[in-house]
Design a protein around this motif. Structure first.
Motif, PDB file in Angstrom:
ATOM      1  N   UNK A  28     -10.623 126.681  58.462  1.00  0.00           N
ATOM      2  CA  UNK A  28      -9.966 127.081  59.875  1.00  0.00           C
ATOM      3  C   UNK A  28     -11.120 127.707  60.539  1.00  0.00           C
ATOM      4  N   UNK A  29     -10.996 127.867  61.975  1.00  0.00           N
ATOM      5  CA  UNK A  29     -11.759 128.381  62.826  1.00  0.00           C
ATOM      6  C   UNK A  29     -11.258 129.695  63.017  1.00  0.00           C
ATOM      7  N   UNK A  30     -12.408 130.649  62.877  1.00  0.00           N
ATOM      8  CA  UNK A  30     -12.112 131.998  63.058  1.00  0.00           C
ATOM      9  C   UNK A  30     -11.638 132.373  64.702  1.00  0.00           C
ATOM     10  N   UNK A  31     -10.714 133.426  64.863  1.00  0.00           N
ATOM     11  CA  UNK A  31     -10.030 133.606  66.037  1.00  0.00           C
ATOM     12  C   UNK A  31     -11.005 134.075  67.095  1.00  0.00           C
ATOM     13  N   UNK A  32     -12.121 134.660  66.880  1.00  0.00           N
ATOM     14  CA  UNK A  32     -13.256 134.824  67.951  1.00  0.00           C
ATOM     15  C   UNK A  32     -13.825 133.659  68.361  1.00  0.00           C
ATOM     16  N   UNK A  33     -13.896 132.590  67.521  1.00  0.00           N
ATOM     17  CA  UNK A  33     -14.768 131.534  68.211  1.00  0.00           C
ATOM     18  C   UNK A  33     -14.064 130.608  69.114  1.00  0.00           C
ATOM     19  N   UNK A  34     -14.774 130.189  70.105  1.00  0.00           N
ATOM     20  CA  UNK A  34     -14.539 129.065  71.204  1.00  0.00           C
ATOM     21  C   UNK A  34     -14.156 127.982  70.656  1.00  0.00           C
ATOM     22  N   UNK A  41     -19.830 121.230  68.547  1.00  0.00           N
ATOM     23  CA  UNK A  41     -20.744 121.268  67.521  1.00  0.00           C
ATOM     24  C   UNK A  41     -20.632 120.311  66.512  1.00  0.00           C
ATOM     25  N   UNK A  42     -19.209 119.762  66.500  1.00  0.00           N
ATOM     26  CA  UNK A  42     -18.657 119.013  65.191  1.00  0.00           C
ATOM     27  C   UNK A  42     -18.226 117.578  65.941  1.00  0.00           C
TER      28      UNK A  42
END
Length: 80
Positions: A28-34, A41-42
């Motif tokens: 999962x994507x960290x909460x701080x990341x946009x 990027x993916x």
């Protein structure tokens, strides 16, 4: 005889199914990341999903503060 070394093309549906499975298995994507930066990027790894993400996560540019000013001005004019 001629032999082909290319594999048969998969249907768009099966490619999308595989892409969704890979996405579900990713961490999962960290909460701080946009999220938009993550999708950028993916996007080569998840081309179908990245296209959907850009469509649904993008926010159209608006001027909310300007709309509030006009709304308030309309309330003042009506009150007179």
């Amino acid at each position: 005889k001629t032999f082909s070394t290319t594999a048969p093309q998969k249907s768009a549906f099966s490619q999308a199914e595989e892409e969704v499975k890979r996405y579900q298995e990713a961490s999962p994507l960290p909460l701080e990341e946009n999220p938009l930066n993550w999708w950028k990027a993916h996007e080569t790894m998840y081309p179908f999903l990245a296209k959907l993400a850009k469509r649904y996560l993008s926010i159209p540019g608006t001027s909310v503060s300007a709309e509030r000013v006009f709304s308030t001005a309309g309330d003042i004019v009506i009150a007179l």
